[in-house]
Design a protein around this motif. Sequence first.
Motif, short mmCIF file in Angstrom:
data_model
loop_
_atom_site.label_atom_id
_atom_site.label_comp_id
_atom_site.label_asym_id
_atom_site.label_seq_id
_atom_site.Cartn_x
_atom_site.Cartn_y
_atom_site.Cartn_z
N CYS A 1 46.57 -13.19 46.64
CA CYS A 1 46.36 -11.76 47.00
C CYS A 1 45.53 -11.65 48.30
O CYS A 1 44.21 -12.14 48.76
CB CYS A 1 45.77 -11.40 45.72
N ARG A 2 46.38 -10.82 49.01
CA ARG A 2 44.87 -10.03 50.24
C ARG A 2 45.07 -8.91 49.99
O ARG A 2 45.97 -8.30 50.32
CB ARG A 2 46.32 -10.87 52.21
N MET A 3 43.96 -8.41 50.57
CA MET A 3 43.30 -6.84 50.38
C MET A 3 42.50 -7.02 51.50
O MET A 3 42.32 -7.46 52.60
CB MET A 3 42.13 -7.28 48.90
N GLN B 1 43.17 -2.79 39.72
CA GLN B 1 44.30 -3.24 39.95
C GLN B 1 45.96 -3.16 40.27
O GLN B 1 45.88 -4.32 39.93
CB GLN B 1 44.17 -1.06 38.97
N ALA B 2 45.43 -2.93 41.63
CA ALA B 2 46.12 -3.27 42.24
C ALA B 2 46.33 -5.51 41.74
O ALA B 2 47.29 -6.23 41.83
CB ALA B 2 46.63 -3.15 43.64
N ARG B 3 44.56 -5.24 42.53
CA ARG B 3 44.32 -7.40 42.81
C ARG B 3 45.10 -7.93 41.72
O ARG B 3 45.54 -8.64 41.26
CB ARG B 3 43.03 -7.55 43.06
N GLN B 4 44.69 -7.64 40.66
CA GLN B 4 44.66 -8.19 39.20
C GLN B 4 46.34 -8.07 39.01
O GLN B 4 46.88 -9.14 38.15
CB GLN B 4 44.21 -7.81 38.06
N TRP B 5 47.59 -7.13 39.36
CA TRP B 5 48.69 -7.23 38.98
C TRP B 5 49.16 -7.74 40.69
O TRP B 5 50.30 -8.41 39.61
CB TRP B 5 48.81 -5.62 39.49
N ILE B 6 48.93 -7.82 41.30
CA ILE B 6 49.39 -8.81 41.83
C ILE B 6 49.32 -10.07 41.66
O ILE B 6 50.35 -11.05 41.59
CB ILE B 6 48.95 -8.63 43.48
N ILE B 7 47.82 -10.18 41.14
CA ILE B 7 47.23 -12.14 40.86
C ILE B 7 48.50 -12.45 39.52
O ILE B 7 48.54 -13.53 38.72
CB ILE B 7 46.40 -12.19 40.86
#
Length: 153
Positions: free
Chosen positions: A135-137, A123-129
Motif C-alpha cells: 500500500c502506498r498512500m 478504509q482504503a488502506r485496509q482494503w488494499i492490504i
Amino acid sequence: MNIKWKNSIGRQFEIPEIIDVIKKYPSSQIHVGTDSHFKSGKLIFATVIAVYAPGECSRYFFKRTFENNKYRIGLSSRLLKEVQDSIEIATLVRELVNPNRKIFVHADISENKKNKSNIVYEQARQWIIAMGFGCRMKPISWASSSIADLHAK
C-alpha cells in the motif's frame, strides 16, 4: 468493450503485451494507481500500471475511462472507486504474471487528517492490504498522484 492501454508516447497496448513487458523484467517493481477528475460533465478515471526495474526498465501504461455524470459524486465514493479500479487491475496483473508477485497499489489519499481525502484513508488502506497488495498512500503514491493525475485531466 476492450479498453486500450497506452504508453507515455501514445502507442496502444493490450493487456497481454503489458504482461510480456512485466515478465521480461522479473525483478521489476509493479505499481498500480488510479486518479480521477470531473470535467465537462464527465468523470474521467485514469489507471496506471508502472513497471520499474532500476537500471533496466522504467515505463508505464495507462487507460482512461469516462462516466457521464450529471451530478458530481461524493468525494468518498469517488476515492473508493479509484481504489477499486486499482485493485481490479492489480489483481488481473497478479493472476497473469505470478500469484506470489509483489504489487503495490497507490491511492491518492492523504494520511494527514487536515486533507479532505483522509475521510477514507483507513478504509482504503485496509482494503488494499487485505487484498494482498503493498500500500502506498500520499505523499508516496506517485503512480496515482502524479502519473494517473496527469492522464485523468
